[in-house]
Design a protein around this motif. Structure first.
Motif, PDB file in Angstrom:
ATOM      1  N   ALA A 137      45.522 -16.552   9.956  1.00 55.56           N
ATOM      2  CA  ALA A 137      45.292 -15.212   9.401  1.00 55.56           C
ATOM      3  C   ALA A 137      45.483 -15.223   7.891  1.00 55.56           C
ATOM      4  O   ALA A 137      46.239 -16.025   7.340  1.00 55.56           O
ATOM      5  N   GLY A 138      44.787 -14.320   7.207  1.00 57.55           N
ATOM      6  CA  GLY A 138      44.902 -14.180   5.761  1.00 57.55           C
ATOM      7  C   GLY A 138      43.999 -13.071   5.283  1.00 57.55           C
ATOM      8  O   GLY A 138      43.338 -12.397   6.086  1.00 57.55           O
ATOM      9  N   GLU A 139      43.934 -12.880   3.969  1.00 52.68           N
ATOM     10  CA  GLU A 139      43.060 -11.850   3.400  1.00 52.68           C
ATOM     11  C   GLU A 139      41.628 -12.370   3.368  1.00 52.68           C
ATOM     12  O   GLU A 139      41.375 -13.446   2.827  1.00 52.68           O
ATOM     13  N   ILE A 140      40.699 -11.612   3.925  1.00 52.65           N
ATOM     14  CA  ILE A 140      39.304 -12.041   3.921  1.00 52.65           C
ATOM     15  C   ILE A 140      38.649 -11.674   2.589  1.00 52.65           C
ATOM     16  O   ILE A 140      38.869 -10.595   2.044  1.00 52.65           O
ATOM     17  N   CYS A 141      37.901 -12.620   2.034  1.00 49.90           N
ATOM     18  CA  CYS A 141      37.134 -12.353   0.821  1.00 49.90           C
ATOM     19  C   CYS A 141      35.906 -13.247   0.829  1.00 49.90           C
ATOM     20  O   CYS A 141      35.851 -14.232   1.561  1.00 49.90           O
ATOM     21  N   PHE A 142      34.910 -12.899   0.030  1.00 47.58           N
ATOM     22  CA  PHE A 142      33.664 -13.670   0.070  1.00 47.58           C
ATOM     23  C   PHE A 142      33.349 -14.275  -1.285  1.00 47.58           C
ATOM     24  O   PHE A 142      33.622 -13.694  -2.331  1.00 47.58           O
ATOM     25  N   ASN A 143      32.788 -15.488  -1.251  1.00 46.43           N
ATOM     26  CA  ASN A 143      32.350 -16.178  -2.462  1.00 46.43           C
ATOM     27  C   ASN A 143      30.845 -16.386  -2.364  1.00 46.43           C
ATOM     28  O   ASN A 143      30.355 -16.939  -1.383  1.00 46.43           O
ATOM     29  N   GLY A 151      36.216  -2.724   1.624  1.00 46.98           N
ATOM     30  CA  GLY A 151      37.243  -3.322   0.767  1.00 46.98           C
ATOM     31  C   GLY A 151      37.913  -4.497   1.455  1.00 46.98           C
ATOM     32  O   GLY A 151      37.830  -4.652   2.684  1.00 46.98           O
ATOM     33  N   VAL A 152      38.561  -5.339   0.654  1.00 46.70           N
ATOM     34  CA  VAL A 152      39.228  -6.512   1.230  1.00 46.70           C
ATOM     35  C   VAL A 152      40.334  -6.064   2.179  1.00 46.70           C
ATOM     36  O   VAL A 152      40.954  -5.024   1.989  1.00 46.70           O
ATOM     37  N   MET A 153      40.542  -6.871   3.192  1.00 47.04           N
ATOM     38  CA  MET A 153      41.574  -6.583   4.199  1.00 47.04           C
ATOM     39  C   MET A 153      41.981  -7.894   4.842  1.00 47.04           C
ATOM     40  O   MET A 153      41.332  -8.928   4.627  1.00 47.04           O
ATOM     41  N   ASN A 154      43.031  -7.878   5.612  1.00 44.22           N
ATOM     42  CA  ASN A 154      43.438  -9.082   6.322  1.00 44.22           C
ATOM     43  C   ASN A 154      42.532  -9.321   7.523  1.00 44.22           C
ATOM     44  O   ASN A 154      41.866  -8.407   8.020  1.00 44.22           O
ATOM     45  N   GLY A 205      48.968  -2.781 -17.512  1.00 40.97           N
ATOM     46  CA  GLY A 205      49.149  -2.949 -16.076  1.00 40.97           C
ATOM     47  C   GLY A 205      47.950  -3.587 -15.392  1.00 40.97           C
ATOM     48  O   GLY A 205      46.862  -3.716 -15.959  1.00 40.97           O
ATOM     49  N   THR A 206      48.150  -3.997 -14.141  1.00 46.46           N
ATOM     50  CA  THR A 206      47.090  -4.583 -13.313  1.00 46.46           C
ATOM     51  C   THR A 206      46.948  -3.785 -12.025  1.00 46.46           C
ATOM     52  O   THR A 206      47.845  -3.011 -11.673  1.00 46.46           O
ATOM     53  N   TYR A 207      45.841  -3.968 -11.340  1.00 40.70           N
ATOM     54  CA  TYR A 207      45.615  -3.246 -10.083  1.00 40.70           C
ATOM     55  C   TYR A 207      44.814  -4.111  -9.116  1.00 40.70           C
ATOM     56  O   TYR A 207      44.125  -5.052  -9.518  1.00 40.70           O
ATOM     57  N   LYS A 208      44.919  -3.772  -7.824  1.00 40.07           N
ATOM     58  CA  LYS A 208      44.171  -4.472  -6.772  1.00 40.07           C
ATOM     59  C   LYS A 208      42.753  -3.932  -6.749  1.00 40.07           C
ATOM     60  O   LYS A 208      42.537  -2.731  -6.691  1.00 40.07           O
ATOM     61  N   MET A 209      41.773  -4.843  -6.798  1.00 34.32           N
ATOM     62  CA  MET A 209      40.370  -4.431  -6.803  1.00 34.32           C
ATOM     63  C   MET A 209      39.880  -4.132  -5.387  1.00 34.32           C
ATOM     64  O   MET A 209      40.477  -4.584  -4.402  1.00 34.32           O
ATOM     65  N   HIS A 242      38.891 -13.672  -8.506  1.00 38.78           N
ATOM     66  CA  HIS A 242      40.100 -12.855  -8.637  1.00 38.78           C
ATOM     67  C   HIS A 242      39.966 -11.571  -7.830  1.00 38.78           C
ATOM     68  O   HIS A 242      38.884 -11.025  -7.670  1.00 38.78           O
ATOM     69  N   GLY A 243      41.107 -11.104  -7.325  1.00 37.15           N
ATOM     70  CA  GLY A 243      41.155  -9.873  -6.557  1.00 37.15           C
ATOM     71  C   GLY A 243      41.956  -8.783  -7.236  1.00 37.15           C
ATOM     72  O   GLY A 243      42.065  -7.665  -6.730  1.00 37.15           O
ATOM     73  N   PHE A 244      42.557  -9.133  -8.392  1.00 35.46           N
ATOM     74  CA  PHE A 244      43.292  -8.166  -9.209  1.00 35.46           C
ATOM     75  C   PHE A 244      42.641  -8.115 -10.579  1.00 35.46           C
ATOM     76  O   PHE A 244      41.964  -9.060 -10.985  1.00 35.46           O
TER      77      PHE A 244
END
Length: 368
Positions: free
Chosen positions: A31-37, A131-134, A271-275, A301-303
């Protein structure tokens, strides 16, 4: 050994969306955060990039594994860093004569669980909108409720500090000891190709652990400091912000890439934020506001850095680069100090070389 692709595998997203496909890599559950390249090449560099630690990668290009793997040259760290991989067509055979083996064997040895034969276009559209999620991949568990229970144990990327996990445990040296320049590297999850680019430009590097004391880095008496890329949420990395603030006090040149850019920004009060779903690919357009020229960049990057907060400190910080797709901050430089950073990856492994001038700029800054 059982052929993994003869087994069914399941991908469950945090919002309950379920996909069925074929297993690849190790038979297991991850399991982990899903993201696409969206990159069409360089899958091995992606899988070994420490910035992807804790994430499950969806490769949007149709065929993965077809050119095998190459040890050394195409590895961005000493091990595979992703938590899992999702693709459409997975090739257990490969055609490149210089390859050292198949991606299937590489994943089995690294213990990476994956899934193929799923509609990656559908998955990407879903993640892009929601949006990104686990997520969780399993070639062992088929019951959705059991998968959901396992997935609930996976922490959110937001608020997660990961650099100290992937960073070097002991300092090490990289490059030619007789090189003209000495560069101290704060390893938050540094890609090897960044070090190669510095070495090619006459730098001898000492690479320090993410939580190294700034005084230890300064005591080596380098000509400059580099703050690397890496995984996790920059908003919880106060230790790195403190280090960068101490390094800035020396007045020596400082350069940051990706997470290093976010940490330098935080050191400047930005500051930074989650995209919503981040930037990951090889074709992101960025405009250099100083020269007026645009470049095609490699990103992961996700932030991101807050543009509004950057504007509030415009007396001390200048925004130098903007993303032409969504206007996010892609680069800053400090006014009155020899320090700058970019959100993207000028070393680009994989990706275009449009931005390698940044290494030249920093080396010239150190020489000056």
């Amino acid at each position: 050994m059982e052929n993994s692709q003869s087994k069914a595998a399941y991908l469950l997203l945090e919002d309950g969306t379920l996909f069925q496909g074929k297993a690849l890599g190790k038979i297991g559950t991850s399991a982990g955060e899903i993201c696409f390249n969206t990159g069409m090449t360089g899958y091995q560099e992606i899988y070994t990039d420490p910035s992807y630690f804790g994430q499950v990668i969806v490769n949007t290009t149709s065929h993965i594994g077809n050119y095998g793997i190459k040890l050394g040259d195409e590895e961005e760290s000493s091990s595979v860093k992703i938590k899992g991989m999702v693709c459409n067509a997975f090739a257990e055979t490969y055609s490149r004569i210089t390859a050292d083996g198949s991606l299937q064997e590489y994943f089995e040895k690294a213990g990476i669980v994956g899934i193929s034969d799923v509609d990656t276009r559908q998955i990407v559209r879903h993640v892009r909108n929601a949006g990104v999620m686990n997520c969780i991949i399993s070639s062992e568990i088929s019951d959705p409720e059991a998968l959901k229970e396992e997935l609930s144990k996976c922490p959110s990327m937001e608020g997660l500090e990961l650099s100290s996990i992937v960073s070097t445990k002991e300092p090490y040296f990289f490059g030619d000891e007789s090189a003209e320049l000495k560069l101290a590297v704060l390893d938050l999850g540094c890609k090897t190709n960044i070090l190669r680019n510095f070495s090619d430009r006459g730098c001898y590097m000492k690479v320090f652990n993410a939580k190294a004391d700034a005084h230890e880095m300064i005591a080596w008496n380098p000509d400059g400091f580099f703050i690397s890329n890496g995984p996790g949420d920059p908003g919880v990395m106060d230790y790195a912000v403190d280090t960068v603030n101490a390094l800035l006090e020396t007045g020596k040149p400082l350069f940051g890439i990706c997470l290093g850019h976010q940490i330098l920004s935080r050191a400047c009060g930005i500051g930074t934020y989650k995209m919503h779903n981040g930037h990951r690919g090889l074709n992101h357009p960025v405009k250099n506001l100083v020269t007026g020229k645009s470049e095609i960049t490699s990103q992961n990057h996700g932030f991101a850095v807050s543009a509004d907060e950057a504007e509030k400190v415009s007396d001390s910080v200048e925004i130098t680069h903007l993303n032409l797709n969504d206007k996010t901050v892609e680069g800053i430089r400090l006014k009155g100090k020899p320090a700058f950073s970019v959100q993207y990856h000028p070393e680009a492994a994989p990706g275009p070389h449009d931005s390698r001038y940044l290494f030249d700029d920093f080396v010239a800054m150190m020489k000056a």
